[in-house]
Structure formats: structure tokens, C-alpha cells
Design a protein around this motif. Structure first.
Motif, mmCIF file in Angstrom:
data_model
loop_
_atom_site.group_PDB
_atom_site.id
_atom_site.type_symbol
_atom_site.label_atom_id
_atom_site.label_comp_id
_atom_site.label_asym_id
_atom_site.label_seq_id
_atom_site.Cartn_x
_atom_site.Cartn_y
_atom_site.Cartn_z
ATOM 1 N N UNK A 207 9.971 29.995 -21.797
ATOM 2 C CA UNK A 207 10.764 30.141 -20.776
ATOM 3 C C UNK A 207 9.910 30.774 -19.464
ATOM 4 N N UNK A 208 8.781 31.569 -19.891
ATOM 5 C CA UNK A 208 7.930 32.316 -18.950
ATOM 6 C C UNK A 208 7.229 31.383 -18.177
ATOM 7 N N UNK A 209 6.885 30.290 -18.523
ATOM 8 C CA UNK A 209 5.993 29.257 -17.789
ATOM 9 C C UNK A 209 6.857 28.910 -16.407
ATOM 10 N N UNK A 210 8.000 29.373 -16.386
ATOM 11 C CA UNK A 210 8.725 29.367 -14.960
ATOM 12 C C UNK A 210 8.126 29.986 -13.948
ATOM 13 N N UNK A 211 7.388 31.195 -14.464
ATOM 14 C CA UNK A 211 6.738 32.144 -13.581
ATOM 15 C C UNK A 211 5.650 31.622 -12.876
ATOM 16 N N UNK A 212 5.062 30.389 -13.331
ATOM 17 C CA UNK A 212 4.125 29.696 -12.720
ATOM 18 C C UNK A 212 4.699 28.752 -11.658
ATOM 19 N N UNK A 213 5.989 28.185 -11.700
ATOM 20 C CA UNK A 213 6.523 27.409 -10.964
ATOM 21 C C UNK A 213 6.452 27.806 -9.568
ATOM 22 N N UNK A 214 6.674 28.754 -9.039
ATOM 23 C CA UNK A 214 6.835 29.379 -7.731
ATOM 24 C C UNK A 214 5.370 29.312 -7.230
ATOM 25 N N UNK A 215 4.456 29.776 -8.065
ATOM 26 C CA UNK A 215 3.068 29.651 -7.319
ATOM 27 C C UNK A 215 2.390 28.374 -7.203
ATOM 28 N N UNK A 216 2.930 27.121 -8.135
ATOM 29 C CA UNK A 216 2.573 25.977 -8.104
ATOM 30 C C UNK A 216 3.152 25.287 -6.872
ATOM 31 N N UNK A 217 4.525 25.644 -6.708
ATOM 32 C CA UNK A 217 5.250 25.200 -5.347
ATOM 33 C C UNK A 217 4.423 25.470 -4.149
ATOM 34 N N UNK A 218 4.205 26.763 -4.117
ATOM 35 C CA UNK A 218 3.337 27.097 -2.738
ATOM 36 C C UNK A 218 2.182 26.592 -2.451
ATOM 37 N N UNK A 219 1.648 26.324 -3.762
ATOM 38 C CA UNK A 219 0.043 25.799 -3.544
ATOM 39 C C UNK A 219 -0.279 24.102 -3.867
ATOM 40 N N UNK A 220 0.961 23.451 -3.939
ATOM 41 C CA UNK A 220 1.258 22.065 -4.345
ATOM 42 C C UNK A 220 0.380 21.814 -5.441
ATOM 43 N N UNK A 221 0.482 22.631 -6.675
ATOM 44 C CA UNK A 221 -0.292 22.516 -7.510
ATOM 45 C C UNK A 221 0.309 21.758 -8.894
ATOM 46 N N UNK A 222 -0.471 21.381 -9.673
ATOM 47 C CA UNK A 222 0.058 20.755 -11.089
ATOM 48 C C UNK A 222 0.097 21.983 -12.191
ATOM 49 N N UNK A 223 0.922 21.964 -13.037
ATOM 50 C CA UNK A 223 1.033 22.971 -14.098
ATOM 51 C C UNK A 223 0.301 22.594 -15.455
ATOM 52 N N UNK A 224 -0.630 23.317 -15.833
ATOM 53 C CA UNK A 224 -1.431 22.821 -17.362
ATOM 54 C C UNK A 224 -1.024 23.859 -18.278
ATOM 55 N N UNK A 225 -1.535 23.600 -19.418
ATOM 56 C CA UNK A 225 -1.487 24.877 -20.593
ATOM 57 C C UNK A 225 -2.772 24.814 -21.551
ATOM 58 N N UNK A 226 -3.032 25.732 -22.215
ATOM 59 C CA UNK A 226 -4.133 25.657 -23.086
ATOM 60 C C UNK A 226 -3.495 25.229 -24.483
ATOM 61 N N UNK A 227 -4.462 24.932 -25.304
ATOM 62 C CA UNK A 227 -4.038 24.174 -26.505
ATOM 63 C C UNK A 227 -3.267 25.308 -27.355
ATOM 64 N N UNK A 228 -3.616 26.620 -27.056
ATOM 65 C CA UNK A 228 -2.965 27.753 -27.912
ATOM 66 C C UNK A 228 -1.453 27.756 -27.591
ATOM 67 N N UNK A 229 -1.373 27.355 -26.051
ATOM 68 C CA UNK A 229 0.104 27.615 -25.575
ATOM 69 C C UNK A 229 0.972 26.324 -26.176
ATOM 70 N N UNK A 230 0.165 25.162 -26.457
ATOM 71 C CA UNK A 230 0.717 23.972 -26.876
ATOM 72 C C UNK A 230 1.169 24.104 -28.458
ATOM 73 N N UNK A 231 0.143 24.641 -29.170
ATOM 74 C CA UNK A 231 0.364 24.864 -30.586
ATOM 75 C C UNK A 231 1.309 25.705 -30.946
ATOM 76 N N UNK A 232 1.485 26.622 -29.972
ATOM 77 C CA UNK A 232 2.887 27.828 -30.315
ATOM 78 C C UNK A 232 4.065 27.088 -29.956
ATOM 79 N N UNK A 233 4.090 26.215 -29.211
ATOM 80 C CA UNK A 233 5.266 25.441 -29.113
ATOM 81 C C UNK A 233 5.835 25.738 -27.652
ATOM 82 N N UNK A 234 5.056 26.401 -26.905
ATOM 83 C CA UNK A 234 5.681 26.791 -25.257
ATOM 84 C C UNK A 234 5.970 25.532 -24.540
ATOM 85 N N UNK A 235 4.995 24.708 -24.725
ATOM 86 C CA UNK A 235 5.149 23.393 -23.637
ATOM 87 C C UNK A 235 4.627 22.337 -24.366
ATOM 88 N N UNK A 236 4.892 21.086 -23.949
ATOM 89 C CA UNK A 236 4.730 19.728 -24.530
ATOM 90 C C UNK A 236 3.259 19.566 -24.421
#
Lengths: 308, 250
Positions: A207-236
Motif C-alpha cells: 500500500x505504501x508504494x503509493x507514496x512513490x506515485x506522486x514523485x514518479x508522476x512529477x519526474x516522469x519516472x518508472x517505479x521499481x523495487x528491490x528484491x526484498x520488497x518483491x520477496x516480501x510480497x509488496x509488489x510484483x
């Protein structure tokens, strides 16, 4: 020397990566032609003709090349390759799909993800996810390369090459296109984005990954994650940046709540500028970060978003 | 339908690599080795095809030194029925690996050959595509979903920006991407059982393939160290530095 660059295109548009591949071809030196293979690609050919330093655009416009399936595309390129000393494509999923097939059809080696040209037969390429750089010499008469586009600055669109249709159709009984599902997100693709914002285990939950959305929108950025975040099931898993995920080299990489495990660093340390935001000032990510900010990401992220 | 699955012994993905002082290569002395992560996904997919009744037999193959039998035993413990070891101490480049695998494919006549999309040592991402070319087969690279339907296989591929689905005539070659499946761990009884499963050892000469390469590695170096470590005190300072010093944001 004569070099054939394989144009990359999607939906009738020339991909920006092609201008970088032409730059790699210029670093090798020699006459440069571009092959545009596809269906209804006259617009792509026009755009390709504007790239600086290109002699001729060869256009293979046929329904068999629609969606640029590997089997017919590789056969087409292999058929043209005898006129060239080098065949280059971007190290995109398209280039990586087709070029090794071309190399095998010509019984030569392929060089993947070239990041530097030492001479017309000697190239630099990362191995072990960029933890080592190999200098590799090829003795083949034909060199088949994919090029990491972030390693070469794009050529300008100041040229006016001639466009020539080539009559080269092949049969494809091996494969059929079924469908394509392109991400509907307005965000750029992780592998080619100019800015990447990634979250790690410190994000706490998906859920907290949404905090990255606004920054990514302003910078025209893609959103990534570390393996730890993936393994913890936060993101695909397809968001994973690292040795077992995507290797990225954006101009700006912002690592949020990421400690900086070796496996993650391998995927992003070629970024031009790295920013790390982490509450643990001892986190290894700070050793590679150009700008480190020690702080609670739940306070820092909203503030950063408001100030961008 | 028989499924052939190729596996490779590589440095464990958790190990920090060191370049040899003479810059000839990466130092693999006393380094933990493991099955390439993308090959684990390939084995898992082959075993699942067998569990679903699509595959009748799963044959694992590797090319490499004697020690690579460890990885074949792992594949057998995960569910492969038998294994083929093409034993060589020489460094095998992608094209040679593809030629050796092509000979194994000729002998075994699998309906599907599954490989990892790339190995995490050389990062070439070539062997599957080369094998498909040499064998005259279609290729489903970077697969995130595989469905066998009659004499065709439908493969969903992870491409830049999304997914593409292609339908290939069998026999075909598939290379695996991360999302295809989550590999299981081998259970102890299966590890014990795997010790009794057969491994057929062949040499490149037996297969009529010379281990040669047109590529020579002139040197291997560590990448330039990043000069990191600068801290900023506030978000304001960070935004200012990104705008005016690094000039990466407007």
C-alpha cells in the motif's frame, strides 16, 4: 566496413533507442544503413532517414514482418548480413530475441549488451550483472551485436538518408502472433526510463508504494523495487531492479527504503545520479549514493513530492 | 511429449564476485556455486508440465565440468526423470552450447526444450535463441506463461512495456523469465531418490562438436567505483542539488 542497424519500432513509431544504436555504429566507424522491417512502416522509415550519419534506409514492408516475430525477422536479417561487417540492434527484448537467432543462422558468435567500442572487433560488455566488465574480441567476419542504449548518446535527427524498399519476403510456418498487452500505465518502461524511483523493504507494505506515485508522476519516472520488497510480497516481480530482475541505467535513480544489497546494486549502479533515502545511516546504499538523505521516508516522501 | 530442460552451473547469485588480480577472469576459486536462477524456473516449468500430464518425461541436460553433476542432481531431485551430462572443462560460449544442445535435441526428439533466458555469469541471453535457429524451431523467449494445446504451444512473453503472446508449432524452444513460476525447494526424500536416477555422460567429441570460440576475452575488470557517500541534510538541499549541481531535474 559497413554496418547494418536494425530499427526498433512500435505502433508505427521509430523507437528512440535506434538513435543510440546508430551512435554505437558511428563509434565502430564505416557506412551505416538501417533496416526497417515490419508492416506499414513507411512512417518509421521516414523517421529513421532523419538520423544523422546514415547512408541508406532499407525497408522490408510485408505482413510476415508484422509484430517483428523472431523467426522471419532473423531470416530476413541473415539474408542481408553478407553485405555487412556488423549488424547492430538495441539490447531491448526485441533485439535480444532476434539477434542471437541471426548469429546462429550465420554461424557466428553474438555479443550482448555492448557498452563500449574499443575497435571494430573489440567491445566492452558487462558480465555478472555489471559487477565486472569484459573486453571481448571477435574473430568472426560478421559481428552481431546488441547495444545497451544508455551507454551511447543518441545521434541527432539532422540527416536525410535515402529510402529503398527491398523485396525480401520469407515464409514463417513456425510462429504466429496471438496478441499483445501493453501496460496501460502512463509511466515509462522501467528498463528505458530517464528516472526510476524504487522502494525497498523499508516501504513496509505494498500500500505504501503509493507514496512513490506522486514523485514518479512529477519526474516522469518508472517505479521499481528491490528484491526484498518483491520477496516480501509488496509488489510484483516485474518491478524488481537487480541482478535477478531488471538492469537499469537511468539518469536519476531514487532508492527509498532500500538497504543496498549487492544483488540490488548490480541492477542500478550504472545510473548517472543515485539518491538514497533511508532511516539507517549505516545502510550500504549510502556508499554508492551521490546524495544520501537520512530520514523517515514517511516524512521525506510527501515533502519531496511537494517540493519537486 | 518429452521435455528437455537445460541447466547451468553458475556462481550463486548471493556471492559478491572478485576479478582476478591479473584481469584474466572472475575468480571462482572456492566460491559457492548453484543452479542458475532462470534454469531453476525452467526445471520447475518442465516438472509442472509433467504433473499436469502434458509431459511424459523430463530430461535435464547440462554442459560443464564434472562438478556440474551437482546441478543435474538438483534437477533430478526437483522432478526430472533422468539427466544428460555433456562433460567438458573448456569454456563453452553460447553458440557452442547451442550446437551441443542441438545434437542432444536430435537424439532425444523433445516436444519442448526449456532453458533459462540467460545465465547470471555471462549474461548473454543467447543460447535458447541460437538453439531454436539451429534446430529450425520457433522460439518463445522470456516466457511468463506456457500453454501446450495439441501440436502447438502458446507462450506469453515479457517484452519491454508489456506482454506478447505467440503461438509456436511444436517442437519448439522456450526460455524462461522471472514471472513464469516460483521454483519449489527439493525435499530430502527426493534428494535421496535423485541419487539413484541415471545420468548419461557424453563428451563434445561424442556429439561431433568442437568446443571452439571466435570470441576471446582480452581482459576482465571491475567497473569504475562510484564516488558516493555525500549526505544532504534536508529535502530542500536534495532538490537544490538535483537541480543545480547534478542538473537531472528541471
Amino acid at each position: 566496413m559497413s554496418i547494418l542497424v536494425i530499427a526498433e519500432h512500435h505502433n508505427g513509431q521509430l523507437a528512440g533507442s535506434t538513435a543510440h544504436v546508430v551512435a554505437a555504429a558511428q563509434a565502430i566507424g564505416g557506412d551505416i544503413d538501417i533496416l526497417v522491417a515490419g508492416e506499414n512502416v513507411s512512417g518509421v522509415a521516414e523517421s529513421a532517414a532523419k538520423l544523422a550519419g546514415v547512408g541508406k534506409i532499407k525497408v522490408a514492408d510485408d505482413s510476415v514482418y508484422a509484430h517483428q516475430l523472431a523467426e522471419p525477422t532473423a531470416e530476413l536479417i541473415a539474408g542481408l548480413a553478407d553485405d555487412y561487417s556488423h549488424v547492430l540492434a538495441a539490447a531491448s527484448t526485441q533485439g535480444k530475441n532476434v539477434m542471437p537467432r541471426v548469429a546462429a543462422l550465420k554461424d557466428v558468435a553474438a555479443l550482448s549488451e555492448v557498452i563500449g567500442v574499443e575497435s571494430p572487433d573489440t567491445f566492452l560488455r558487462p558480465i555478472y550483472a555489471g559487477n565486472a566488465i569484459a573486453t571481448v574480441q571477435s574473430s568472426d567476419a560478421l559481428k552481431v551485436l546488441t547495444v545497451r542504449t544508455t551507454a551511447f548518446d543518441a545521434v541527432e535527427a539532422t540527416g536525410s538518408a535515402g529510402v529503398e524498399a527491398i523485396d525480401a519476403t520469407v515464409d514463417n510456418t513456425l510462429s504466429q502472433f496471438v496478441d499483445e498487452e501493453l501496460a496501460s500505465s502512463d509511466r515509462p518502461e522501467l528498463g528505458s526510463a530517464r528516472v526510476v524511483v524504487s522502494g525497498g523493504r523499508g516501504m513496509g507494505n505494498g500500500e505504501n508504494f503509493k507514496l512513490l506515485d506522486g514523485i514518479a508522476d512529477k519526474l516522469g519516472a518508472a517505479i521499481g523495487a528491490s528484491r526484498a520488497a518483491v520477496d516480501a510480497g509488496f509488489v510484483p516481480n516485474d518491478m524488481q531492479v537487480g541482478q535477478t530482475g531488471k538492469i537499469v541505467a537511468p539518469e536519476l535513480y531514487i532508492a527509498v527504503g532500500i538497504s543496498g544489497a549487492i544483488q540490488h546494486l548490480a541492477g542500478m549502479k550504472d545510473a548517472k545520479v543515485i539518491v538514497a533515502i533511508n532511516k539507517d545511516e549505516e545502510a550500504p546504499i549510502f556508499q554508492v549514493a551521490d546524495y544520501g538523505l537520512v530520514g523517515d521516508l514517511f516524512e521525506v516522501l510527501p515533502e519531496l513530492e511537494s517540493k519537486l | 511429449m518429452k521435455v528437455l530442460v537445460a541447466v547451468k552451473r553458475v556462481i550463486d547469485y548471493n556471492v559478491k564476485i572478485r576479478v582476478k588480480p591479473d584481469h584474466s577472469d572472475v575468480d571462482l576459486t572456492n566460491v559457492k556455486m548453484a543452479m542458475n536462477p532462470f534454469c531453476e524456473i525452467a526445471v520447475e516449468e518442465a516438472v509442472r508440465l509433467k504433473e499436469r500430464g502434458v509431459a511424459s518425461e523430463v530430461v535435464a541436460v547440462t554442459i560443464g565440468p564434472k562438478a556440474a553433476q551437482e546441478q543435474l542432481r538438483t534437477a533430478l531431485a526437483l522432478g526430472a526423470d533422468r539427466a544428460i551430462h555433456v562433460e567438458t572443462d573448456d569454456k563453452v560460449e553460447s553458440l557452442t552450447a547451442a550446437k551441443l544442445l542441438k545434437r542432444v535435441v536430435d537424439d532425444e526428439q523433445p516436444g519442448l526444450t526449456i532453458l533459462g533466458k540467460q545465465s547470471i555469469d555471462t549474461d548473454n541471453n543467447q543460447t535458447g535463441q541460437m538453439l531454436a535457429a539451429l534446430a529450425g524451431m520457433g522460439q518463445g523467449t522470456f516466457a511468463s506463461e506456457v500453454q501446450v494445446e495439441g501440436d502447438r504451444v502458446q507462450v506469453t512473453r515479457e517484452i519491454d512495456g508489456g506482454l506478447q503472446t505467440v503461438s509456436l508449432k511444436l517442437p519448439a524452444v522456450i526460455t524462461t523469465d522471472l514471472r513464469l513460476n516460483e521454483p519449489r525447494y527439493a525435499k530430502l526424500p527426493d534428494i535421496m531418490k535423485a541419487k539413484k536416477k541415471p545420468i548419461d555422460v557424453k563428451h563434445p567429441d561424442d556429439l561431433g562438436v568442437a568446443v571452439a570460440s571466435s570470441l576471446s576475452v582480452l581482459k576482465v575488470e571491475s567497473p569504475a567505483e562510484r564516488q558516493g557517500g555525500t549526505k544532504v541534510a534536508s529535502v530542500d538541499e536534495l532538490v537544490d542539488k538535483l537541480k543545480n549541481e547534478a542538473k537531472v531535474i528541471a
